[in-house]
Design a protein around this motif. Structure first.
Motif, PDB file in Angstrom:
ATOM      1  N   ILE A 213       0.860  -1.185   0.000  1.00  0.00           N
ATOM      2  CA  ILE A 213       0.000   0.000   0.000  1.00  0.00           C
ATOM      3  C   ILE A 213       0.895   1.232   0.000  1.00  0.00           C
ATOM      4  CG2 ILE A 213      -1.779   1.293   1.250  1.00  0.00           C
ATOM      5  CD1 ILE A 213      -2.728  -1.446   0.353  1.00  0.00           C
ATOM      6  N   LYS A 214       0.545   2.202  -0.842  1.00  0.00           N
ATOM      7  CA  LYS A 214       1.222   3.503  -0.847  1.00  0.00           C
ATOM      8  C   LYS A 214       0.149   4.570  -0.752  1.00  0.00           C
ATOM      9  CE  LYS A 214       5.149   2.028  -3.588  1.00  0.00           C
ATOM     10  NZ  LYS A 214       5.874   2.181  -4.844  1.00  0.00           N
ATOM     11  N   ILE A 215       0.362   5.513   0.169  1.00  0.00           N
ATOM     12  CA  ILE A 215      -0.585   6.608   0.358  1.00  0.00           C
ATOM     13  C   ILE A 215       0.138   7.917   0.091  1.00  0.00           C
ATOM     14  CG2 ILE A 215      -2.095   7.790   1.993  1.00  0.00           C
ATOM     15  CD1 ILE A 215      -2.326   5.135   3.503  1.00  0.00           C
ATOM     16  N   GLY A 216      -0.369   8.672  -0.871  1.00  0.00           N
ATOM     17  CA  GLY A 216       0.181   9.983  -1.177  1.00  0.00           C
ATOM     18  C   GLY A 216      -0.523  11.043  -0.355  1.00  0.00           C
ATOM     19  N   ILE A 217       0.246  11.996   0.144  1.00  0.00           N
ATOM     20  CA  ILE A 217      -0.276  13.073   0.968  1.00  0.00           C
ATOM     21  C   ILE A 217      -0.116  14.391   0.211  1.00  0.00           C
ATOM     22  CG2 ILE A 217      -0.096  14.256   3.200  1.00  0.00           C
ATOM     23  CD1 ILE A 217      -0.860  11.309   3.439  1.00  0.00           C
ATOM     24  N   ILE A 218      -1.179  15.192   0.193  1.00  0.00           N
ATOM     25  CA  ILE A 218      -1.137  16.489  -0.490  1.00  0.00           C
ATOM     26  C   ILE A 218      -0.051  17.364   0.129  1.00  0.00           C
ATOM     27  CG2 ILE A 218      -2.452  18.616  -0.905  1.00  0.00           C
ATOM     28  CD1 ILE A 218      -4.963  16.884  -1.035  1.00  0.00           C
ATOM     29  N   ASN A 219       0.703  18.053  -0.722  1.00  0.00           N
ATOM     30  CA  ASN A 219       1.776  18.969  -0.321  1.00  0.00           C
ATOM     31  C   ASN A 219       2.906  18.285   0.440  1.00  0.00           C
ATOM     32  OD1 ASN A 219       0.441  21.194  -1.489  1.00  0.00           O
ATOM     33  ND2 ASN A 219      -0.736  21.526   0.376  1.00  0.00           N
ATOM     34  N   SER A 220       3.105  17.001   0.195  1.00  0.00           N
ATOM     35  CA  SER A 220       4.197  16.266   0.824  1.00  0.00           C
ATOM     36  C   SER A 220       4.947  15.484  -0.254  1.00  0.00           C
ATOM     37  CB  SER A 220       3.665  15.305   1.884  1.00  0.00           C
ATOM     38  OG  SER A 220       4.724  14.538   2.418  1.00  0.00           O
TER      39      SER A 220
ATOM     40  N   ALA B  24       4.349   4.152   2.792  1.00  0.00           N
ATOM     41  CA  ALA B  24       4.362   2.842   2.144  1.00  0.00           C
ATOM     42  C   ALA B  24       4.476   1.759   3.210  1.00  0.00           C
ATOM     43  CB  ALA B  24       5.522   2.748   1.162  1.00  0.00           C
ATOM     44  N   PHE B  25       3.627   0.734   3.089  1.00  0.00           N
ATOM     45  CA  PHE B  25       3.661  -0.378   4.039  1.00  0.00           C
ATOM     46  C   PHE B  25       3.002  -1.596   3.421  1.00  0.00           C
ATOM     47  CE2 PHE B  25      -0.124   2.081   4.813  1.00  0.00           C
ATOM     48  CZ  PHE B  25      -1.126   1.144   5.030  1.00  0.00           C
ATOM     49  N   GLU B  26       3.157  -2.739   4.087  1.00  0.00           N
ATOM     50  CA  GLU B  26       2.535  -3.984   3.651  1.00  0.00           C
ATOM     51  C   GLU B  26       1.444  -4.364   4.642  1.00  0.00           C
ATOM     52  OE1 GLU B  26       5.169  -7.205   2.767  1.00  0.00           O
ATOM     53  OE2 GLU B  26       6.652  -5.869   1.904  1.00  0.00           O
ATOM     54  N   THR B  27       0.364  -4.918   4.126  1.00  0.00           N
ATOM     55  CA  THR B  27      -0.745  -5.330   4.962  1.00  0.00           C
ATOM     56  C   THR B  27      -1.278  -6.679   4.519  1.00  0.00           C
ATOM     57  OG1 THR B  27      -2.900  -4.686   5.844  1.00  0.00           O
ATOM     58  CG2 THR B  27      -2.465  -4.099   3.573  1.00  0.00           C
ATOM     59  N   ALA B  28      -1.930  -7.375   5.437  1.00  0.00           N
ATOM     60  CA  ALA B  28      -2.511  -8.679   5.126  1.00  0.00           C
ATOM     61  C   ALA B  28      -3.912  -8.535   4.540  1.00  0.00           C
ATOM     62  CB  ALA B  28      -2.562  -9.540   6.387  1.00  0.00           C
ATOM     63  N   GLN B  29      -4.457  -7.323   4.545  1.00  0.00           N
ATOM     64  CA  GLN B  29      -5.787  -7.092   3.989  1.00  0.00           C
ATOM     65  C   GLN B  29      -5.767  -7.254   2.476  1.00  0.00           C
ATOM     66  OE1 GLN B  29      -6.403  -3.127   5.573  1.00  0.00           O
ATOM     67  NE2 GLN B  29      -7.944  -3.936   6.974  1.00  0.00           N
ATOM     68  N   THR B  30      -6.913  -7.618   1.902  1.00  0.00           N
ATOM     69  CA  THR B  30      -7.007  -7.776   0.457  1.00  0.00           C
ATOM     70  C   THR B  30      -7.237  -6.412  -0.196  1.00  0.00           C
ATOM     71  OG1 THR B  30      -9.406  -8.072   0.468  1.00  0.00           O
ATOM     72  CG2 THR B  30      -8.042 -10.063   0.763  1.00  0.00           C
TER      73      THR B  30
ATOM     74  N   ILE C  58      -2.851   6.526  10.549  1.00  0.00           N
ATOM     75  CA  ILE C  58      -4.041   7.369  10.558  1.00  0.00           C
ATOM     76  C   ILE C  58      -3.726   8.614   9.738  1.00  0.00           C
ATOM     77  CG2 ILE C  58      -5.653   8.655  12.004  1.00  0.00           C
ATOM     78  CD1 ILE C  58      -4.901   6.649  14.261  1.00  0.00           C
ATOM     79  N   VAL C  59      -4.494   8.795   8.653  1.00  0.00           N
ATOM     80  CA  VAL C  59      -4.243   9.888   7.720  1.00  0.00           C
ATOM     81  C   VAL C  59      -5.505  10.735   7.594  1.00  0.00           C
ATOM     82  CG1 VAL C  59      -3.594  10.450   5.346  1.00  0.00           C
ATOM     83  CG2 VAL C  59      -2.685   8.386   6.417  1.00  0.00           C
ATOM     84  N   PRO C  60      -5.389  12.054   7.673  1.00  0.00           N
ATOM     85  CA  PRO C  60      -6.564  12.905   7.461  1.00  0.00           C
ATOM     86  C   PRO C  60      -7.096  12.722   6.038  1.00  0.00           C
ATOM     87  CG  PRO C  60      -4.732  14.178   8.353  1.00  0.00           C
ATOM     88  CD  PRO C  60      -4.202  12.831   7.993  1.00  0.00           C
ATOM     89  N   VAL C  61      -8.385  12.486   5.892  1.00  0.00           N
ATOM     90  CA  VAL C  61      -8.978  12.251   4.580  1.00  0.00           C
ATOM     91  C   VAL C  61      -8.794  13.474   3.680  1.00  0.00           C
ATOM     92  CG1 VAL C  61     -11.167  11.832   3.373  1.00  0.00           C
ATOM     93  CG2 VAL C  61     -10.616  10.554   5.432  1.00  0.00           C
ATOM     94  N   ALA C  62      -8.851  14.658   4.238  1.00  0.00           N
ATOM     95  CA  ALA C  62      -8.688  15.881   3.451  1.00  0.00           C
ATOM     96  C   ALA C  62      -7.292  15.993   2.834  1.00  0.00           C
ATOM     97  CB  ALA C  62      -8.975  17.098   4.317  1.00  0.00           C
ATOM     98  N   ALA C  63      -6.319  15.278   3.387  1.00  0.00           N
ATOM     99  CA  ALA C  63      -4.945  15.347   2.896  1.00  0.00           C
ATOM    100  C   ALA C  63      -4.596  14.226   1.910  1.00  0.00           C
ATOM    101  CB  ALA C  63      -3.973  15.311   4.066  1.00  0.00           C
ATOM    102  N   LEU C  64      -5.543  13.327   1.622  1.00  0.00           N
ATOM    103  CA  LEU C  64      -5.262  12.216   0.707  1.00  0.00           C
ATOM    104  C   LEU C  64      -5.097  12.708  -0.721  1.00  0.00           C
ATOM    105  CD1 LEU C  64      -7.705   9.358   1.760  1.00  0.00           C
ATOM    106  CD2 LEU C  64      -5.246   9.416   2.029  1.00  0.00           C
ATOM    107  N   ALA C  65      -3.977  12.364  -1.329  1.00  0.00           N
ATOM    108  CA  ALA C  65      -3.772  12.642  -2.750  1.00  0.00           C
ATOM    109  C   ALA C  65      -4.134  11.387  -3.552  1.00  0.00           C
ATOM    110  CB  ALA C  65      -2.329  13.041  -3.025  1.00  0.00           C
ATOM    111  N   TYR C  66      -3.675  10.226  -3.080  1.00  0.00           N
ATOM    112  CA  TYR C  66      -3.995   8.951  -3.725  1.00  0.00           C
ATOM    113  C   TYR C  66      -3.706   7.804  -2.780  1.00  0.00           C
ATOM    114  CZ  TYR C  66       1.058   8.536  -4.358  1.00  0.00           C
ATOM    115  OH  TYR C  66       2.403   8.457  -4.134  1.00  0.00           O
ATOM    116  N   VAL C  67      -4.300   6.654  -3.079  1.00  0.00           N
ATOM    117  CA  VAL C  67      -4.002   5.409  -2.373  1.00  0.00           C
ATOM    118  C   VAL C  67      -3.723   4.375  -3.441  1.00  0.00           C
ATOM    119  CG1 VAL C  67      -4.840   3.612  -0.815  1.00  0.00           C
ATOM    120  CG2 VAL C  67      -5.494   5.993  -0.422  1.00  0.00           C
TER     121      VAL C  67
END
Length: 74
Positions: free
Chosen positions: A3-10, A15-21, A51-60
């Motif tokens: 999983i990779k999560i992009g944060i606005i203005n960052s 990046a991390f690994e998870t057992a979830q599908t 824990i990431v603020p939803v307003a700051a999500l650029a992409y997942v």
């Protein structure tokens, strides 16, 4: 699952690994966006919680569900 999560203005991403599908991750993100939640919470393989603020999500970005290869590949 990678999983990779992009944060606005960052310039860096989370990046991390998870057992979830992939479907579970997509459902969690979609529910957070649709319900106008304040944050998105995901857990990795080691039990850490992100824990990431939803307003700051650029992409997942959800990687493919594939086991890592061990050894040398020619």
């Amino acid at each position: 699952m990678d999983i990779k999560i992009g944060i606005i203005n960052s310039p860096r991403e989370i990046a991390f690994e998870t057992a979830q599908t992939a479907d579970q991750i997509e459902k969690t993100v979609s529910e957070a966006l649709a319900s106008q939640a304040t944050h998105l919470s995901l857990q990795d393989d080691k039990g850490r919680r992100f824990i990431v603020p939803v307003a700051a999500l650029a992409y997942v970005e959800v990687g493919a569900e594939e086991a890592r290869r061990i050894g040398f590949v020619a």
